[in-house]
Design a protein around this motif. Structure first.
Motif, PDB file in Angstrom:
ATOM      1  N   HIS A  10      -1.658  90.544  -3.770  1.00 23.62           N
ATOM      2  CA  HIS A  10      -2.194  91.201  -2.888  1.00 23.62           C
ATOM      3  C   HIS A  10      -3.754  91.531  -2.860  1.00 23.62           C
ATOM      4  O   HIS A  10      -4.413  91.047  -3.793  1.00 23.62           O
ATOM      5  N   THR A  12      -6.377  94.435  -1.711  1.00 24.44           N
ATOM      6  CA  THR A  12      -6.511  95.978  -1.303  1.00 24.44           C
ATOM      7  C   THR A  12      -7.919  96.604  -0.813  1.00 24.44           C
ATOM      8  O   THR A  12      -8.941  96.005  -1.593  1.00 24.44           O
ATOM      9  N   ASN A  39      -1.318 107.035  -1.313  1.00 29.43           N
ATOM     10  CA  ASN A  39      -1.910 106.562  -2.478  1.00 29.43           C
ATOM     11  C   ASN A  39      -1.505 107.441  -3.611  1.00 29.43           C
ATOM     12  O   ASN A  39      -1.827 108.590  -3.800  1.00 29.43           O
ATOM     13  N   HIS A  47      -1.220 104.786   1.937  1.00 28.16           N
ATOM     14  CA  HIS A  47      -1.385 103.637   1.288  1.00 28.16           C
ATOM     15  C   HIS A  47      -0.594 102.546   2.186  1.00 28.16           C
ATOM     16  O   HIS A  47       0.625 102.931   2.364  1.00 28.16           O
ATOM     17  N   TYR A  49       0.806  98.903   3.580  1.00 27.46           N
ATOM     18  CA  TYR A  49       1.087  97.398   3.220  1.00 27.46           C
ATOM     19  C   TYR A  49       1.184  96.710   4.398  1.00 27.46           C
ATOM     20  O   TYR A  49       2.269  96.888   5.078  1.00 27.46           O
ATOM     21  N   THR A  62      -3.407  95.395   1.801  1.00 29.13           N
ATOM     22  CA  THR A  62      -2.926  96.825   1.630  1.00 29.13           C
ATOM     23  C   THR A  62      -4.283  97.586   1.963  1.00 29.13           C
ATOM     24  O   THR A  62      -5.509  97.115   1.676  1.00 29.13           O
TER      25      THR A  62
END
Ligand code: ZN
Length: 327
Positions: A10, A12, A39, A47, A49, A62
């Motif tokens: 991923h 972020t 988070n 958070h 995704y 993310t």
């Protein structure tokens, strides 16, 4: 050697307004909202995704949307471009789609063997869509307004902006990424095989300026470990060269972190257990999911985060007229 690191797991990044971030990635880019959580280090903030239909490793972008985040500035020691993969034949579709949705887009032209589109998300994060022959089939998001043929497959790779190449190249080599091409001040590294997100470009500029973290900048990139055992073996390998954190439980994967010598924060995240751990694939992202240990604080958390609305667009359907014509 442990089983290979096949590509990115991923990426972020930091965003500002959560609703605007959600709308852009689901409605404009047609990604699936695969997890609505907070988070874990700062549970009063989201958070998010995004990914393909099931949130497979290699497709997951993310965000930490911090409503009051000021805009950052990318610079050396950071990821400056995050690139998605589509078939070469889909590039014209994306160029037209982004233009029609009022997203300024630039056809950057050929880079190595691929054609590249460049644009920015609402926080100024630089995104590329890379069209190439090996894009493979999509596990297209079920609610997206993008036709499955043109769906974003997942990551093509990322560009790291660095003052010098050698030390970063050395750690990429340890991780199984070999230099496969060079064009001007861009060095391309790739892992064996053709997993999503297996291209890491280093853009070298000895005079490059340092950036400032904030909305629109990438916080870290995560590579894939096939399972817990492989992660521990890789941890030992990497610890011979760099400081590495202990294994941290991120609920949907297990993670270790280390900063590569050029300054970019790297993570190695396990493929399992994935995003269907706490909700069925049919309804991913529809409700706030938090780990067991945060459940006692759910009420307080829900009061602090801004309400958001997920608009689920249905896929475009081709209508057949009586004469058999598609309209
Ligand atoms: Zn991460």
């Amino acid at each position: 050697m442990p089983s290979p690191i096949v590509g990115l797991h991923h990426v972020t990044a930091i965003a500002s307004d959560p609703q605007r971030n959600l709308d852009f990635y689901t409605e404009v880019l047609g990604l699936r909202f695969v997890k609505r959580t907070v988070n874990f280090d700062d549970p009063g903030t989201y958070h998010f995704y995004f990914g393909d239909d099931g949130g497979a490793p290699g497709t997951i972008l993310t965000f930490f949307p911090w409503p009051r985040a000021s805009r950052g500035q990318t610079g050396v020691g950071e990821v400056t471009k995050t690139a998605f993969s589509v078939p070469l034949s889909s590039l014209a579709y994306w160029e037209q789609r982004l233009s029609e949705l009022s997203v300024p887009v630039e056809r950057t032209g050929k880079r190595f063997e691929e054609e590249v589109l460049t644009f920015a998300d609402p926080d100024g994060m630089k995104i590329e869509i890379v069209g190439h022959a090996d894009a493979g089939a999509a596990n297209a998001p079920r609610f997206a307004a993008v036709p499955p043929d043109h769906a974003i497959r997942g990551f093509f790779g990322v560009t790291l902006y660095e003052k010098s190449a050698d030390a970063t190249a050395a750690i990429l080599n340890v991780m199984g990424f070999k230099q496969i091409a060079e064009e001007g001040n861009r060095l391309r590294f790739a892992s064996e095989g053709s997993a999503l997100g297996n291209h890491i470009d280093l853009l070298i500029d000895a005079n490059g300026a340092y950036g400032r973290s904030g909305a629109g900048t990438v916080h870290h990139i995560a590579f894939r470990a096939s399972d817990d055992a492989a992660q521990l073996e890789w941890r030992e390998e990497i610890a011979k060269h760099l400081d590495v954190t202990p294994v941290l439980d991120r609920t949907y994967f297990q993670s270790i972190y280390f900063r590569e010598p050029g300054g970019v924060l790297f993570e190695l995240a396990t493929d399992p257990p994935g995003f269907t751990l706490d909700e069925p694939v049919e309804s991913l992202g529809e409700e706030l999911r938090i780990p067991e240990w945060l459940e006692p604080r759910r009420e307080a958390i829900e009061k602090r985060i801004l309400p958001i609305t997920l608009h689920k667009s249905m896929p475009p359907i081709e209508l057949q007229t009586a004469a058999g014509k598609t309209v």
